[in-house]
Design a protein around this motif. Structure first.
Motif, PDB file in Angstrom:
ATOM      1  N   PRO A  17       0.815  -1.208   0.000  1.00  0.00           N
ATOM      2  CA  PRO A  17       0.000   0.000   0.000  1.00  0.00           C
ATOM      3  C   PRO A  17       0.849   1.258   0.000  1.00  0.00           C
ATOM      4  O   PRO A  17       1.986   1.261   0.462  1.00  0.00           O
ATOM      5  CB  PRO A  17      -0.776  -0.115   1.321  1.00  0.00           C
ATOM      6  CG  PRO A  17       0.140  -0.903   2.210  1.00  0.00           C
ATOM      7  CD  PRO A  17       0.829  -1.885   1.308  1.00  0.00           C
ATOM      8  N   ASN A  18       0.292   2.325  -0.528  1.00  0.00           N
ATOM      9  CA  ASN A  18       0.941   3.627  -0.460  1.00  0.00           C
ATOM     10  C   ASN A  18       0.541   4.255   0.863  1.00  0.00           C
ATOM     11  O   ASN A  18      -0.460   4.949   0.967  1.00  0.00           O
ATOM     12  CB  ASN A  18       0.498   4.505  -1.637  1.00  0.00           C
ATOM     13  CG  ASN A  18       1.164   5.862  -1.610  1.00  0.00           C
ATOM     14  OD1 ASN A  18       2.105   6.085  -0.856  1.00  0.00           O
ATOM     15  ND2 ASN A  18       0.670   6.771  -2.427  1.00  0.00           N
ATOM     16  N   ALA A  19       1.329   3.982   1.890  1.00  0.00           N
ATOM     17  CA  ALA A  19       0.947   4.379   3.240  1.00  0.00           C
ATOM     18  C   ALA A  19       1.363   5.797   3.583  1.00  0.00           C
ATOM     19  O   ALA A  19       0.918   6.349   4.579  1.00  0.00           O
ATOM     20  CB  ALA A  19       1.555   3.401   4.249  1.00  0.00           C
ATOM     21  N   ALA A  21       3.087   2.503   7.174  1.00  0.00           N
ATOM     22  CA  ALA A  21       3.096   1.151   6.612  1.00  0.00           C
ATOM     23  C   ALA A  21       3.226   0.109   7.718  1.00  0.00           C
ATOM     24  O   ALA A  21       2.565  -0.934   7.687  1.00  0.00           O
ATOM     25  CB  ALA A  21       4.242   1.011   5.619  1.00  0.00           C
ATOM     26  N   LEU A  22       4.069   0.403   8.709  1.00  0.00           N
ATOM     27  CA  LEU A  22       4.240  -0.535   9.819  1.00  0.00           C
ATOM     28  C   LEU A  22       2.941  -0.680  10.605  1.00  0.00           C
ATOM     29  O   LEU A  22       2.573  -1.783  11.024  1.00  0.00           O
ATOM     30  CB  LEU A  22       5.366  -0.056  10.735  1.00  0.00           C
ATOM     31  CG  LEU A  22       5.869  -1.061  11.780  1.00  0.00           C
ATOM     32  CD1 LEU A  22       6.454  -2.294  11.104  1.00  0.00           C
ATOM     33  CD2 LEU A  22       6.911  -0.408  12.691  1.00  0.00           C
ATOM     34  N   GLU A  24       5.837  -0.191  18.078  1.00  0.00           N
ATOM     35  CA  GLU A  24       5.211   1.015  17.536  1.00  0.00           C
ATOM     36  C   GLU A  24       5.551   2.238  18.383  1.00  0.00           C
ATOM     37  O   GLU A  24       5.829   3.322  17.858  1.00  0.00           O
ATOM     38  CB  GLU A  24       3.698   0.818  17.454  1.00  0.00           C
ATOM     39  CG  GLU A  24       3.282  -0.192  16.389  1.00  0.00           C
ATOM     40  CD  GLU A  24       1.820  -0.586  16.489  1.00  0.00           C
ATOM     41  OE1 GLU A  24       1.131  -0.075  17.405  1.00  0.00           O
ATOM     42  OE2 GLU A  24       1.375  -1.405  15.667  1.00  0.00           O
ATOM     43  N   GLU A  25       5.535   2.062  19.687  1.00  0.00           N
ATOM     44  CA  GLU A  25       5.848   3.171  20.596  1.00  0.00           C
ATOM     45  C   GLU A  25       7.281   3.667  20.399  1.00  0.00           C
ATOM     46  O   GLU A  25       7.541   4.876  20.405  1.00  0.00           O
ATOM     47  CB  GLU A  25       5.643   2.703  22.040  1.00  0.00           C
ATOM     48  CG  GLU A  25       6.066   3.716  23.098  1.00  0.00           C
ATOM     49  CD  GLU A  25       6.025   3.113  24.485  1.00  0.00           C
ATOM     50  OE1 GLU A  25       7.005   3.274  25.234  1.00  0.00           O
ATOM     51  OE2 GLU A  25       5.014   2.455  24.820  1.00  0.00           O
ATOM     52  N   GLN A  26       8.200   2.733  20.180  1.00  0.00           N
ATOM     53  CA  GLN A  26       9.612   3.090  20.101  1.00  0.00           C
ATOM     54  C   GLN A  26      10.061   3.515  18.701  1.00  0.00           C
ATOM     55  O   GLN A  26      10.906   4.408  18.563  1.00  0.00           O
ATOM     56  CB  GLN A  26      10.465   1.894  20.557  1.00  0.00           C
ATOM     57  CG  GLN A  26      10.257   1.489  22.002  1.00  0.00           C
ATOM     58  CD  GLN A  26      10.681   2.566  22.979  1.00  0.00           C
ATOM     59  OE1 GLN A  26      11.741   3.171  22.830  1.00  0.00           O
ATOM     60  NE2 GLN A  26       9.851   2.825  23.975  1.00  0.00           N
TER      61      GLN A  26
END
Length: 214
Positions: A83-85, A91-92, A206-208
């Protein structure tokens, strides 16, 4: 794709649809792409089905229930893809969100599957395990070294994430072993443990990392 229809007397509707129009849209939860469907014939079909049945005897069980030859269809990507995020961080998030949804779906399927694990559910579990393995391999071999090069202060974080990858790899291996057993209780417990560990891992990653990827 295997047109088992649970060993029913008729080919599934999707098979007839692909015969009429072999172009298909594949949605993985993260990526959507166009694919060309090819019905495997004769020796190629029999060899492919034999390999599938060896990996999961449920397919052979379905074949034994019907006089029709269960069709096997190969899908080849012809267009589309990631996808074009807008950013690596976005994207992650998309990829992690897909794994969360798929794992929750597998959990519901296992919980409602009754006394045994069906062939399609085994395939779903194995596909999820394979997808997570590929994702973590990419992170460990590409994303993490790249981020560590640009952000040396992430050394402790990357060490923690790699340790979590190793733990999750063990849980995935255990789950893949369990899905070949007739007991859903042990599989459900393994899925629940994987959900707990993976959720903590994804949240921490995600947080880091995402603030540095956006």
């Amino acid at each position: 794709m295997v047109g088992s229809a649970g060993g029913g007397a008729k080919h599934p509707d999707w098979y007839h649809n692909l015969l009429a129009n072999p172009r298909a849209t594949v949605e993985t939860g993260v990526f959507t792409y166009e694919a060309e469907a090819l019905v495997l014939r004769d020796a190629e079909r029999h060899e492919t089905f034999a390999r599938l049945a060896e990996a999961d005897p449920g397919w052979a069980e379905y074949q034994s229930k019907t006089t029709r030859i269960i069709p096997v269809v190969a899908l080849t990507q012809v267009a589309g893809g990631p996808p074009n995020a807008g950013s690596f961080g976005a994207a992650l998030r998309l990829i992690h969100g897909a794994f969360r949804r798929e794992l929750a779906l597998v959990r519901r399927e296992v919980a409602s599957s009754g006394p045994g694990i069906g062939a399609q559910l085994r395939i779903n579990c194995l596909t999820l395990c394979r997808g997570l393995h590929i994702h973590h391999t990419f992170e460990s071999g590409g994303l993490f070294p790249s981020m560590l090069e640009r952000h040396p202060e992430l050394a402790a974080t990357i060490t923690t994430l790699e340790a979590e990858h190793a733990k999750i790899a063990g849980l995935l291996e255990a789950l893949q072993t369990l899905v070949s057993t007739p007991s859903t209780t042990s599989v459900l417990a393994a899925v629940d443990e994987l959900i707990t560990e993976l959720t903590q891992h994804l949240d921490y990653e995600e947080e880091q990392l995402i603030p540095l990827l956006d």
